[in-house]
Design a protein around this motif. Structure first.
Motif, mmCIF file in Angstrom:
data_model
loop_
_atom_site.group_PDB
_atom_site.id
_atom_site.type_symbol
_atom_site.label_atom_id
_atom_site.label_comp_id
_atom_site.label_asym_id
_atom_site.label_seq_id
_atom_site.Cartn_x
_atom_site.Cartn_y
_atom_site.Cartn_z
ATOM 1 N N TYR A 128 0.898 -1.155 -0.183
ATOM 2 C CA TYR A 128 0.417 -0.005 -0.093
ATOM 3 C C TYR A 128 0.692 1.035 -0.121
ATOM 4 O O TYR A 128 0.592 2.371 -0.307
ATOM 5 C CB TYR A 128 -1.259 -0.502 1.049
ATOM 6 C CG TYR A 128 -2.509 -1.006 0.865
ATOM 7 C CD1 TYR A 128 -3.136 0.016 -0.120
ATOM 8 C CD2 TYR A 128 -2.366 -1.926 1.983
ATOM 9 C CE1 TYR A 128 -4.533 -0.817 -0.271
ATOM 10 C CE2 TYR A 128 -3.519 -2.850 0.942
ATOM 11 C CZ TYR A 128 -4.409 -2.220 0.579
ATOM 12 O OH TYR A 128 -6.187 -3.218 0.469
ATOM 13 N N ASN A 177 -0.134 3.509 -2.922
ATOM 14 C CA ASN A 177 -0.707 4.598 -2.511
ATOM 15 C C ASN A 177 -0.875 5.963 -1.434
ATOM 16 O O ASN A 177 -1.704 7.270 -2.084
ATOM 17 C CB ASN A 177 -2.650 3.410 -2.143
ATOM 18 C CG ASN A 177 -2.414 2.493 -3.037
ATOM 19 O OD1 ASN A 177 -2.344 2.990 -4.606
ATOM 20 N ND2 ASN A 177 -3.244 1.820 -2.893
ATOM 21 N N VAL A 178 -0.891 5.871 -0.239
ATOM 22 C CA VAL A 178 0.086 6.477 0.503
ATOM 23 C C VAL A 178 0.483 7.413 -0.148
ATOM 24 O O VAL A 178 0.586 9.205 0.216
ATOM 25 C CB VAL A 178 0.560 5.841 1.692
ATOM 26 C CG1 VAL A 178 1.440 7.083 2.817
ATOM 27 C CG2 VAL A 178 -0.365 4.348 2.805
ATOM 28 N N ILE A 217 1.138 8.663 -3.068
ATOM 29 C CA ILE A 217 0.193 9.548 -4.427
ATOM 30 C C ILE A 217 -0.729 10.314 -3.422
ATOM 31 O O ILE A 217 -0.646 10.964 -3.524
ATOM 32 C CB ILE A 217 -0.561 8.608 -4.963
ATOM 33 C CG1 ILE A 217 0.144 7.456 -5.712
ATOM 34 C CG2 ILE A 217 -1.534 8.568 -5.780
ATOM 35 C CD1 ILE A 217 0.656 8.436 -7.426
ATOM 36 N N LYS A 218 -1.025 9.592 -2.521
ATOM 37 C CA LYS A 218 -1.682 10.597 -1.306
ATOM 38 C C LYS A 218 -1.630 11.785 -0.910
ATOM 39 O O LYS A 218 -1.720 13.305 -0.750
ATOM 40 C CB LYS A 218 -3.127 9.821 -0.816
ATOM 41 C CG LYS A 218 -4.193 9.373 -1.387
ATOM 42 C CD LYS A 218 -5.444 9.740 -1.281
ATOM 43 C CE LYS A 218 -6.729 9.143 -1.812
ATOM 44 N NZ LYS A 218 -7.681 9.740 -1.751
ATOM 45 N N LEU A 232 -4.479 6.745 7.428
ATOM 46 C CA LEU A 232 -5.338 6.715 6.678
ATOM 47 C C LEU A 232 -6.478 6.628 5.821
ATOM 48 O O LEU A 232 -7.162 7.304 5.209
ATOM 49 C CB LEU A 232 -5.063 5.721 6.279
ATOM 50 C CG LEU A 232 -3.525 5.254 5.502
ATOM 51 C CD1 LEU A 232 -3.901 3.630 5.682
ATOM 52 C CD2 LEU A 232 -3.098 5.756 4.528
ATOM 53 N N GLN A 292 -6.853 11.077 6.511
ATOM 54 C CA GLN A 292 -6.047 11.565 4.433
ATOM 55 C C GLN A 292 -6.364 12.799 4.098
ATOM 56 O O GLN A 292 -6.081 13.950 3.366
ATOM 57 C CB GLN A 292 -5.144 10.991 4.283
ATOM 58 C CG GLN A 292 -6.062 9.378 3.304
ATOM 59 C CD GLN A 292 -5.588 8.633 2.748
ATOM 60 O OE1 GLN A 292 -4.051 8.781 2.277
ATOM 61 N NE2 GLN A 292 -6.099 7.728 1.631
ATOM 62 N N ASP A 293 -7.892 12.201 3.916
ATOM 63 C CA ASP A 293 -9.149 13.536 3.064
ATOM 64 C C ASP A 293 -9.399 14.816 4.245
ATOM 65 O O ASP A 293 -10.047 15.544 3.277
ATOM 66 C CB ASP A 293 -10.027 13.014 2.321
ATOM 67 C CG ASP A 293 -9.577 12.069 1.085
ATOM 68 O OD1 ASP A 293 -8.346 12.299 0.665
ATOM 69 O OD2 ASP A 293 -10.191 11.095 1.525
ATOM 70 N N SER A 297 -4.573 18.630 4.587
ATOM 71 C CA SER A 297 -3.684 18.651 4.602
ATOM 72 C C SER A 297 -2.320 17.830 4.263
ATOM 73 O O SER A 297 -1.382 17.324 3.554
ATOM 74 C CB SER A 297 -3.790 20.079 3.310
ATOM 75 O OG SER A 297 -2.797 20.418 4.282
ATOM 76 N N PRO A 343 -1.346 13.157 4.758
ATOM 77 C CA PRO A 343 -0.767 12.358 4.001
ATOM 78 C C PRO A 343 0.796 11.985 4.735
ATOM 79 O O PRO A 343 1.466 10.907 3.897
ATOM 80 C CB PRO A 343 -1.247 12.592 2.601
ATOM 81 C CG PRO A 343 -2.322 13.479 2.807
ATOM 82 C CD PRO A 343 -2.383 14.268 4.361
ATOM 83 N N SER A 388 1.605 10.297 7.045
ATOM 84 C CA SER A 388 1.820 8.787 7.100
ATOM 85 C C SER A 388 2.511 7.749 6.263
ATOM 86 O O SER A 388 3.361 6.851 6.295
ATOM 87 C CB SER A 388 0.298 8.081 5.756
ATOM 88 O OG SER A 388 -1.216 8.591 6.131
#
Length: 202
Positions: free
Chosen positions: A67, A70-71, A73-74, A131, A134-135, A138, A141, A144
């Motif tokens: 994962y 993906n982390v 990228i976020k 996670l 994360q949205d 800012s 992430p 993470s």
């Protein structure tokens, strides 16, 4: 050979141990994996090896690697630079595993394992929180990403470095080949099972 390996000093205690072990197994052939399972004299060593090996798989290092992309990228890292960050994660594991080689005799195997597993468990718990959030913010992430690096550092300085020489330290010479076969088979079977089950768990 011992002086070349460990440097100058009095290594007679280690040499005496080697000679005593050689005398104890004189004429004894290498044991098979079946012998390893049947001999009650090595039952606790086998259980210890299995538990430490299982913990290494079940702590989730392979899932974190899976994962990590993906982390990253976020976290806003450009896709073209993620390869370098992933390379940094790999280099971090290598460096901490080498560091473990220097610490293992001073700190002790148990201490390195327990402290590393504790830090890894805390990092995974916090990673679950970051996670989930994360949205929301800012900066989350980036937390993470930092937690992934902390997790990998703890893995390298503990389980990754301690497990490799463990069969050598737990078993006498006649059982070591079988112990290494058992350890390798256990690792790959558990990795295979986790690889099959994890998508369904997700």
């Amino acid at each position: 050979a011992v002086k070349q390996l460990w440097g100058d000093g009095d290594h007679m205690a280690e040499i005496d141990d080697m000679m005593a072990e050689q005398e104890a197994i004189r004429g004894e052939k290498a044991k098979s994996v079946c012998d390893l399972f049947h001999d009650k004299a090595v039952r606790w060593q086998l259980i210890t090896l299995f538990l430490v090996s299982s913990c290494m798989q079940l702590i989730g290092v392979n899932v974190v690697y899976f994962y990590a992309y993906n982390v990253f990228i976020k976290a806003g890292i450009p896709p073209v630079q993620i390869h370098y960050v992933s390379l940094g994660v790999g280099i971090t594991e290598i460096l901490t595993t080498v560091l473990c080689g220097f610490l293992i005799e001073r700190a002790g195997r148990k201490t390195l394992l327990w402290k590393s597993y504790t830090i890894m468990a805390l990092a995974l718990g916090l990673l679950t929180v970051t996670l989930s959030l994360q949205d929301s913010f800012s900066w989350v992430p980036y937390c993470s990403v930092a937690l992934i690096f902390i997790f990998i550092m703890s893995f390298g300085i503990g389980p990754a470095g301690v497990l490799c020489p463990l069969p050598t330290e737990l078993f006498i010479q006649s059982y070591r080949p079988a112990a290494y076969v058992f350890n390798g088979a256990t690792n790959w079977i558990q990795l295979f099972i986790l690889g099959l089950l994890f998508p369904f768990i997700v």
